[in-house]
Motif scaffolding. Structure first.
Motif, PDB file in Angstrom:
ATOM      1  N   VAL A 158       0.850  -1.198   0.000  1.00 52.81           N
ATOM      2  CA  VAL A 158       0.000   0.000   0.000  1.00 52.81           C
ATOM      3  C   VAL A 158       0.886   1.249   0.000  1.00 52.81           C
ATOM      4  O   VAL A 158       2.035   1.208   0.422  1.00 52.81           O
ATOM      5  N   HIS A 159       0.326   2.329  -0.501  1.00 52.12           N
ATOM      6  CA  HIS A 159       1.015   3.634  -0.474  1.00 52.12           C
ATOM      7  C   HIS A 159       0.050   4.640   0.132  1.00 52.12           C
ATOM      8  O   HIS A 159      -0.782   5.216  -0.576  1.00 52.12           O
ATOM      9  N   PHE A 160       0.134   4.827   1.456  1.00 50.81           N
ATOM     10  CA  PHE A 160      -0.695   5.841   2.099  1.00 50.81           C
ATOM     11  C   PHE A 160       0.048   7.175   2.086  1.00 50.81           C
ATOM     12  O   PHE A 160       1.267   7.217   2.231  1.00 50.81           O
ATOM     13  N   GLU A 205      -3.910   7.191   8.847  1.00 47.71           N
ATOM     14  CA  GLU A 205      -5.064   6.970   9.721  1.00 47.71           C
ATOM     15  C   GLU A 205      -6.235   6.384   8.926  1.00 47.71           C
ATOM     16  O   GLU A 205      -6.739   5.299   9.228  1.00 47.71           O
ATOM     17  N   ASN A 206      -6.638   7.084   7.881  1.00 47.88           N
ATOM     18  CA  ASN A 206      -7.830   6.599   7.176  1.00 47.88           C
ATOM     19  C   ASN A 206      -7.554   5.313   6.408  1.00 47.88           C
ATOM     20  O   ASN A 206      -8.433   4.444   6.302  1.00 47.88           O
ATOM     21  N   GLY A 216       1.148   6.827  15.859  1.00 49.80           N
ATOM     22  CA  GLY A 216       0.079   7.634  16.443  1.00 49.80           C
ATOM     23  C   GLY A 216      -1.121   7.754  15.521  1.00 49.80           C
ATOM     24  O   GLY A 216      -2.161   8.288  15.912  1.00 49.80           O
ATOM     25  N   LYS A 217      -0.976   7.294  14.287  1.00 51.06           N
ATOM     26  CA  LYS A 217      -2.081   7.385  13.316  1.00 51.06           C
ATOM     27  C   LYS A 217      -2.615   5.999  12.955  1.00 51.06           C
ATOM     28  O   LYS A 217      -3.815   5.842  12.744  1.00 51.06           O
ATOM     29  N   VAL A 218      -1.709   5.041  12.845  1.00 53.55           N
ATOM     30  CA  VAL A 218      -2.134   3.730  12.324  1.00 53.55           C
ATOM     31  C   VAL A 218      -3.073   3.031  13.302  1.00 53.55           C
ATOM     32  O   VAL A 218      -2.858   3.038  14.512  1.00 53.55           O
ATOM     33  N   CYS A 219      -4.091   2.428  12.746  1.00 51.89           N
ATOM     34  CA  CYS A 219      -5.145   1.801  13.566  1.00 51.89           C
ATOM     35  C   CYS A 219      -5.012   0.287  13.594  1.00 51.89           C
ATOM     36  O   CYS A 219      -5.757  -0.382  14.304  1.00 51.89           O
ATOM     37  N   VAL A 267     -14.472   0.792  14.373  1.00 52.24           N
ATOM     38  CA  VAL A 267     -14.863   1.002  15.769  1.00 52.24           C
ATOM     39  C   VAL A 267     -13.629   0.966  16.685  1.00 52.24           C
ATOM     40  O   VAL A 267     -13.765   0.864  17.903  1.00 52.24           O
ATOM     41  N   GLY A 268     -12.443   1.027  16.085  1.00 53.00           N
ATOM     42  CA  GLY A 268     -11.214   0.866  16.870  1.00 53.00           C
ATOM     43  C   GLY A 268     -10.678   2.181  17.403  1.00 53.00           C
ATOM     44  O   GLY A 268     -11.388   3.186  17.493  1.00 53.00           O
ATOM     45  N   THR A 269      -9.408   2.174  17.732  1.00 49.32           N
ATOM     46  CA  THR A 269      -8.753   3.334  18.338  1.00 49.32           C
ATOM     47  C   THR A 269      -7.661   3.832  17.406  1.00 49.32           C
ATOM     48  O   THR A 269      -6.798   3.052  16.990  1.00 49.32           O
ATOM     49  N   VAL A 270      -7.706   5.119  17.110  1.00 48.79           N
ATOM     50  CA  VAL A 270      -6.681   5.700  16.241  1.00 48.79           C
ATOM     51  C   VAL A 270      -5.336   5.654  16.979  1.00 48.79           C
ATOM     52  O   VAL A 270      -5.247   6.011  18.154  1.00 48.79           O
TER      53      VAL A 270
END
Ligand code: URP
Ligand code: ZN
Ligand code: ZN
Length: 466
Positions: A60-62, A76-77, A115-118, A443-446
């Motif tokens: 993936v390339h975020f 994050e998204n 701090g962003k990855v879920c 429904v998780g935590t960022v």
């Protein structure tokens, strides 16, 4: 905190059987029947559902700065979307800026992700330089937990391109330290010549110019050359986003000669064909390498079924309509890339298992076990073992889902699969024991995802489980 997933059918690459899964501290603690849950244990009813290891999307390339813009799914998204689609680990890229240390790219990319990855994540390191220090750099990356090195045979303008001697030299080192070269294989000079040729007529050709300028042999020739360099060096090469049937023939022939060559393909190369570039909105589908002919898809499906293709990834590089509009009618200016991470698991279930192309176990092997094995994550991830991370998906084989961009978490206002009807969808996704998605909603935590160090010498022994 403990959870017990009760009454489901556990599915791994090798087995399917009814059992309960006990999760403790983010790890699979027990697998069996008739457990009496301790007070306070959360009980998840999985009757009528499959419980499988979470999908692993190794490509993936975020938030990638590319083609004058930045891909619209950030860490994050993008990882939220992954969770919604049953993916529990992603591997993104840290690409060295030419002339700068590769480790700097790794640290910078980690700073963007932390701090962003879920869900959990790792990185491939893109090496764009090669000098006397590079073998040690590769060893350091392996020690750090990044045993996969991305190289590109194209992308001169981005400063990413590796020439043949660089690729050859890097492959020599992989034979010593167990790293693997993840290779974007396209034949740069012929491709650039064809782009220039068709660009003369770009107004008339529109997005079709993209298809014309990258015929299958552009990829096939580069794949053959790379396999040759892997053969003579004893190195380890992995073809990313393989799109052409002839490339699959080359990979198969290399594997039969004992070359350490593996290949991934992506849903877009299996499910779409070049006719998309004739559509009014054909430019939206431009990706690199581009989607090829129906015969190519048929050969790739064969490879996925018989084992010359080892795994599925998505090459997610999302651009929305406004970003794609940057092309202004010129096919050489399209931001190349497609959304995908959220659709990989259910698309491969519907069009693989549902269409009886392969078994449920092969499905798990393609989207989870083999990505984990090849990328040094197995058995921590990619299976349902006691002691493995409790990264799992409760998958509802009867659930109907129609893909619509508005129903997806992916940050995109269009989808290559808009209107496609799926049967089978992730009901729940758990990342290290935490529920992160339910019925396609996050429904998780960022920020709860972690960087995962990976082991070298990733391989798959029996390439296929029917
Ligand atoms: O078009 C694509 N795939 N963009 C991302 C970069 C790459 O080559 O994978
Ligand atoms: Zn690529
Ligand atoms: Zn890519």
């Amino acid at each position: 905190m403990s959870t017990i997933i009760k009454g489901g059918t556990l599915v791994t690459e090798s087995d399917s059987f009814k059992a309960d899964v006990v999760i403790n501290g983010g790890i699979i603690a027990a697998i069996g029947r008739n457990f009496t849950p301790d007070p306070g244990t959360e009980v998840v009813d999985a009757r009528g559902k499959f419980v499988m290891p979470g999908g692993i999307d190794a490509h993936v390339h975020f938030q990638l700065p590319f083609c004058g813009t930045v891909s619209s799914d950030d860490f994050e998204n993008g990882t939220k979307a992954a969770a919604c689609g049953g993916v529990t680990t992603i591997i993104d890229y840290a690409i060295q800026v030419k002339g700068r240390p590769v480790m700097e790219a790794v640290e910078n990319r980690r700073a963007e992700a932390e701090g962003k990855v879920c869900i959990d994540y790792s990185l491939h390191a893109g090496m764009t330089d090669w000098n006397e220090k590079s073998p040690r750099d590769m060893e350091r990356l392996v020690e750090y937990g990044i045993p996969t090195i991305k190289m590109f045979m194209i992308y001169k303008a981005q400063g990413w391109m590796a020439d043949d001697y660089m690729l050859y030299s890097a492959l020599e080192e992989t034979a010593k330290c167990g790293a693997m070269i993840e290779l974007h294989a396209e034949s740069v000079f012929v491709m650039e010549g064809l782009i220039e040729r068709y660009h003369k007529d770009y107004r008339r050709l529109g997005a079709w110019g993209h298809a014309l300028s990258r015929p299958s042999f552009v990829e096939e020739e580069a794949v053959q050359r790379a396999i040759k360099w892997a053969e003579v060096t004893g190195g380890r090469v992995y073809i990313v986003h393989m799109s052409a049937g002839a490339s699959a023939n080359a990979v198969k022939a290399g594997q039969e000669r004992g070359v350490n060559v593996y290949a991934e393909t992506c849903p877009q190369y299996l499910l779409l064909d070049e006719s998309v570039f004739k559509r009014k909105d054909g430019h939206l589908y431009a990706t690199c390498p581009q989607i090829k002919k129906k015969e190519d898809s048929a050969r790739l499906w064969q490879g996925v079924i018989n084992g010359d293709v080892s795994l599925i990834t998505t090459d997610t590089c999302t651009f929305n309509k406004k970003q794609k509009a940057r092309w202004g009618g010129d096919f050489t200016k399209i931001p190349y890339g497609l959304p995908g991470v959220e659709n990989m698991v259910p698309l491969m279930y519907t069009y693989g298992v549902g269409k009886k192309r392969f078994s449920l176990n092969r499905f798990v092997q393609l989207v989870s076990a083999n990505p984990a094995r090849l990328h040094g994550l197995y058995p921590r991830k990619g299976t349902l073992n006691i002691g493995s991370d409790a990264d799992l998906v409760v998958f509802d084989p009867g659930s109907k889902f129609t893909i619509r961009p508005g129903r997806l978490q992916t940050n995109c206002d269009w989808s290559p699969y808009d209107g496609w009807k799926l049967t089978g969808y992730p009901a729940m996704t758990f990342s290290r024991g935490r529920l992160v998605a339910r019925s396609g909603k996050f429904v998780g935590t960022v920020g709860a995802g972690k960087f995962v160090a990976r082991a070298p010498w990733g391989s798959i022994e029996g390439r296929i489980k029917r």
